[in-house]
Motif scaffolding. Structure first.
Motif, PDB file in Angstrom:
ATOM      1  N   LEU A 148      -2.489  -2.689   6.434  1.00 61.00           N
ATOM      2  CA  LEU A 148      -1.273  -1.893   5.315  1.00 61.00           C
ATOM      3  C   LEU A 148       0.249  -2.666   4.741  1.00 61.00           C
ATOM      4  O   LEU A 148       0.431  -2.276   4.344  1.00 61.00           O
ATOM      5  CB  LEU A 148      -1.168  -0.269   5.468  1.00 61.00           C
ATOM      6  CG  LEU A 148      -0.193   0.919   5.630  1.00 61.00           C
ATOM      7  CD1 LEU A 148      -1.192   1.092   3.632  1.00 61.00           C
ATOM      8  CD2 LEU A 148      -0.393   1.885   6.224  1.00 61.00           C
ATOM      9  N   LEU A 149       0.379  -3.105   6.397  1.00 59.73           N
ATOM     10  CA  LEU A 149       1.661  -4.229   6.370  1.00 59.73           C
ATOM     11  C   LEU A 149       1.789  -4.755   5.103  1.00 59.73           C
ATOM     12  O   LEU A 149       2.592  -5.717   4.518  1.00 59.73           O
ATOM     13  CB  LEU A 149       2.368  -4.537   7.652  1.00 59.73           C
ATOM     14  CG  LEU A 149       3.266  -5.182   7.981  1.00 59.73           C
ATOM     15  CD1 LEU A 149       4.657  -3.896   7.345  1.00 59.73           C
ATOM     16  CD2 LEU A 149       3.410  -5.725   8.822  1.00 59.73           C
ATOM     17  N   ALA A 152       2.402  -3.584   1.715  1.00 64.94           N
ATOM     18  CA  ALA A 152       3.609  -2.611   1.879  1.00 64.94           C
ATOM     19  C   ALA A 152       4.463  -4.185   1.438  1.00 64.94           C
ATOM     20  O   ALA A 152       5.275  -4.216   0.682  1.00 64.94           O
ATOM     21  CB  ALA A 152       4.508  -2.181   3.112  1.00 64.94           C
ATOM     22  N   ASP A 155       3.645  -4.721  -2.342  1.00 60.96           N
ATOM     23  CA  ASP A 155       3.875  -3.628  -2.916  1.00 60.96           C
ATOM     24  C   ASP A 155       3.881  -2.298  -2.602  1.00 60.96           C
ATOM     25  O   ASP A 155       3.246  -1.714  -2.176  1.00 60.96           O
ATOM     26  CB  ASP A 155       2.941  -3.797  -4.439  1.00 60.96           C
ATOM     27  CG  ASP A 155       3.194  -2.677  -5.823  1.00 60.96           C
ATOM     28  OD1 ASP A 155       4.449  -3.223  -6.068  1.00 60.96           O
ATOM     29  OD2 ASP A 155       2.392  -1.883  -5.676  1.00 60.96           O
ATOM     30  N   TRP A 156       5.306  -1.790  -2.360  1.00 64.67           N
ATOM     31  CA  TRP A 156       5.133  -0.795  -1.505  1.00 64.67           C
ATOM     32  C   TRP A 156       4.683   0.764  -2.306  1.00 64.67           C
ATOM     33  O   TRP A 156       4.460   1.532  -1.277  1.00 64.67           O
ATOM     34  CB  TRP A 156       6.912  -0.441  -0.921  1.00 64.67           C
ATOM     35  CG  TRP A 156       8.095  -0.601  -1.937  1.00 64.67           C
ATOM     36  CD1 TRP A 156       8.702  -1.277  -2.811  1.00 64.67           C
ATOM     37  CD2 TRP A 156       8.111   0.920  -3.219  1.00 64.67           C
ATOM     38  NE1 TRP A 156       9.161  -0.790  -3.732  1.00 64.67           N
ATOM     39  CE2 TRP A 156       9.256   0.722  -4.180  1.00 64.67           C
ATOM     40  CE3 TRP A 156       7.774   1.953  -2.999  1.00 64.67           C
ATOM     41  CZ2 TRP A 156       9.819   1.725  -4.696  1.00 64.67           C
ATOM     42  CZ3 TRP A 156       8.565   2.839  -3.732  1.00 64.67           C
ATOM     43  CH2 TRP A 156       8.834   2.569  -4.493  1.00 64.67           C
ATOM     44  N   ALA A 159       1.436   0.372  -1.783  1.00 65.33           N
ATOM     45  CA  ALA A 159       1.321   1.424   0.352  1.00 65.33           C
ATOM     46  C   ALA A 159       1.451   2.783   0.493  1.00 65.33           C
ATOM     47  O   ALA A 159       0.590   2.933   1.309  1.00 65.33           O
ATOM     48  CB  ALA A 159       2.171   0.911   0.707  1.00 65.33           C
ATOM     49  N   LEU A 160       2.485   3.187   0.042  1.00 65.89           N
ATOM     50  CA  LEU A 160       2.838   4.257  -0.308  1.00 65.89           C
ATOM     51  C   LEU A 160       1.871   5.508  -0.669  1.00 65.89           C
ATOM     52  O   LEU A 160       0.873   6.192   0.316  1.00 65.89           O
ATOM     53  CB  LEU A 160       4.250   4.944  -0.496  1.00 65.89           C
ATOM     54  CG  LEU A 160       5.249   4.802  -0.887  1.00 65.89           C
ATOM     55  CD1 LEU A 160       6.265   5.010  -1.392  1.00 65.89           C
ATOM     56  CD2 LEU A 160       5.206   5.078   0.830  1.00 65.89           C
TER      57      LEU A 160
END
Length: 584
Positions: A148-149, A152, A155-156, A159-160
């Motif tokens: 997940l990092l 993020a 592309d944040w 990830a959200l």
């Protein structure tokens, strides 16, 4: 039902090394997943744009990563099998030892079938837990946040979106897991009831057959078998339901990310390689969590068995003061002073008011009719049962204040049905060949050894040649002769021997006395009583249990009344704690 019980590390030391191993494998697996996704994305992008000079090298690197990932999976499963076997063996030994330390009375109070089921079929279900579930649980804790990092960083917004969908998976796991836990507990309970019924039937089969009733319990056994099959099918049905729900959630999450990334790729705000990485990493982020949910149901029976085993191991043992070492039994008398044993709900007292002294270096016989409590008296002497009344002293020290291990190290016990240690005949004696041959000649066991295919090297016990009960008893008598322990307890040593063989037992008792051993014999036959230096008569008695029966009946009526209210059959004011399941 906990996915991982910390008590497992405390009671099964092999778990610690396996968990450290899983953490290392989790890191390797996370690195290989990341490398695999990046290599695929950067190998496909040049092909899409018509410029692929490095694709071959990337494909070769990808092949290496896939092989490494396959190797990690293989090592994980193979080591998992070995770790599971070690933990199962460790827990099985601790369960049996703890159950034995709880005492004969505790085992006979309905716990024996549960222990048999738990130590055999129950703990065997732990293998799926170690091989399938636990690796995915630790991979979830390591790989999911790491991947997940990575998303993020690339592309944040994606990830959200993934982070928002992740809580839905454990939510469904909890809801469905509660149902699975209930069915697994029900399955284990049904298996225990079935084992108890079968054990009772096997024990009473000669009596049932003599009365012509051997086929009567068949219907009840069939009912138990049907209930077990039904609970197993219910667990499987919930597992399929869970798998379908988890697959739907992970597919939906991947689809949302793919649509969102796809539109941005069309708009030119994100590169093809990065878009492919995001789409491929999304299912990999959720895969460990999805597998945890799927494998939880496959290993739920093992988790239930672990919980039952750890609950038993945390049950306090009967109090024993381990600070006092047992006196030397070669020179210390054993005194029974008004010893009685009560059975809950029974008027019989056996033994009743037992008083006598076992003198060191002498032969003492416990004499009395069947059911008088002779074997119970020996069990109390061994510390396996606590007297309801009276005291047993070793010299001037009360038995309950003596460390049992130091006491047992001075006692050789020959029960009516001696146990065999898996191994050779010589292994069962643990003596030099000369000592073993001399003792066997005295007990008549030399004739048994001569009839065995490999003599002293013949394997007996589990996986080896079996011995009859009489042959086992001769082996146990031989073992007692070569043992240096001061006190020898013989429980009906001639019970399974014919009259001509009883001479061997008499010779053994005489030899033990000549060597200075203290000998305590439970005997009926006159030949054994004639050898005694001292005879202690054991008698049974009765007691008034009307108060106990009245209290028990009142307790049952109260429980029935509360259950009627809980079932809606009656309407009375009862405490809220009982309404919430306190009685049940």
């Amino acid at each position: 039902m906990k996915p991982f019980d910390p008590r497992l590390i405390r009671y099964a030391s092999a778990t610690r090394a396996y968990i450290a191993f899983l953490v290392g494998l989790g890191l390797l697996s996370t690195a290989s997943i990341t490398a695999q996704v990046f290599l695929i994305a950067y190998a496909v992008e040049p092909i899409f744009y018509g410029n692929s000079p490095t694709t071959a090298r990337l494909v070769l690197a990808l092949a290496g990563v896939l092989l490494a990932r396959a190797a990690v999976t293989y090592v994980q499963k193979s080591i998992g099998h070995r770790a599971a076997l070690k933990v199962i063996a460790d827990l099985r030994g601790q369960v049996l030892r703890h159950a034995g330390d709880m005492g004969e009375r505790w085992l006979s109070d309905g716990h024996s079938p549960k222990i048999v089921t738990l130590a055999t079929r129950g703990l065997d279900d732990l293998e799926d837990y170690f091989v399938k579930f636990l690796p995915e649980l630790f991979l979830t804790a390591i790989a999911m946040p790491a991947l997940l990092l990575v998303v993020a960083i690339l592309d944040w917004p994606s990830a959200l979106l993934v982070a928002a969908c992740i809580p839905l998976v454990p939510l469904f796991m909890i809801l469905i897991g509660k149902l699975t836990a209930r069915y697994s507990a029900k399955r284990l309970k049904t298996m225990e009831e079935q084992s108890a019924q079968l054990l009772d039937l096997l024990a009473g089969l000669p009596t049932l057959k003599a009365l012509g009733r051997e086929k009567g319990p068949g219907a009840h056994v069939k009912t138990l078998g049907d209930r077990f099959a039904s609970s197993t099918l219910q667990t499987l049905a919930v597992a399929f339901l869970s798998g379908a729900a988890l697959e739907f959630l992970t597919t939906l999450t991947t689809a949302l990310v793919a649509v969102e990334v796809g539109f941005r790729m069309v708009g030119g705000s994100i590169l093809l390689a990065h878009g492919l990485i995001l789409i491929m990493l999304t299912p990999e982020i959720l895969r460990p969590l999805r597998e945890v949910g799927t494998q939880f149901h496959a290993s739920a029976n093992g988790v239930a068995a672990v919980d039952a085993a750890l609950t038993l191991l945390t049950t306090p043992l009967p109090t024993h003061d381990d600070g006092v070492t047992a006196p030397d039994l070669a020179s210390t008398p054993i005194k029974f002073n008004g010893v009685s044993m009560f059975a809950e709900g029974r008027a019989t007292v056996a033994p009743a008011g037992l008083t006598g002294v076992v003198e060191p270096g002498k032969v003492t016989v416990l004499r009395g009719p069947s059911g008088a409590g002779k074997t119970t008296a020996v069990s109390m002497l061994l510390g396996l049962l606590q007297p309801s009344e009276g005291t047993i002293r070793i010299g001037s020290i009360p038995l309950e204040n003596i460390d049992r291990e130091s006491l047992w190290n001075q006692i050789t016990w020959v029960p009516q049905r001696p146990a065999l240690i898996p191994g050779t005949v010589a292994d069962n004696l643990g003596a030099s060949p000369e000592e073993a041959a001399q003792a066997a000649a005295l007990t008549g066991f030399s004739d048994v050894v001569a009839s065995l295919p490999d003599g002293w090297d013949t394997r007996i016990g589990s996986g080896g040649v079996g011995l009859s009960v009489g042959q086992r008893q001769r082996l146990a008598l031989t073992r007692a002769l070569v043992s240096p322990r001061a006190l020898v307890v013989l429980d009906e040593p001639s019970a399974h021997l014919d009259a001509s063989s009883e001479t061997y037992v008499s010779d053994v008792v005489k030899e033990l006395r000549r060597r200075g051993h203290t000998v305590l014999v439970i005997a009926h036959r006159a030949a054994m009583v004639a050898l005694a230096d001292h005879v202690i008569d054991v008698r049974s008695g009765t007691r008034d249990i009307s108060a106990e029966l009245a209290a028990d009946a009142a307790r049952r009526r109260a429980i029935e009344a509360v259950n009627r209210v809980l079932d809606g059959e009656a309407d009375f004011a009862i405490p809220a704690a009982l309404r919430n399941g306190g009685t049940r």
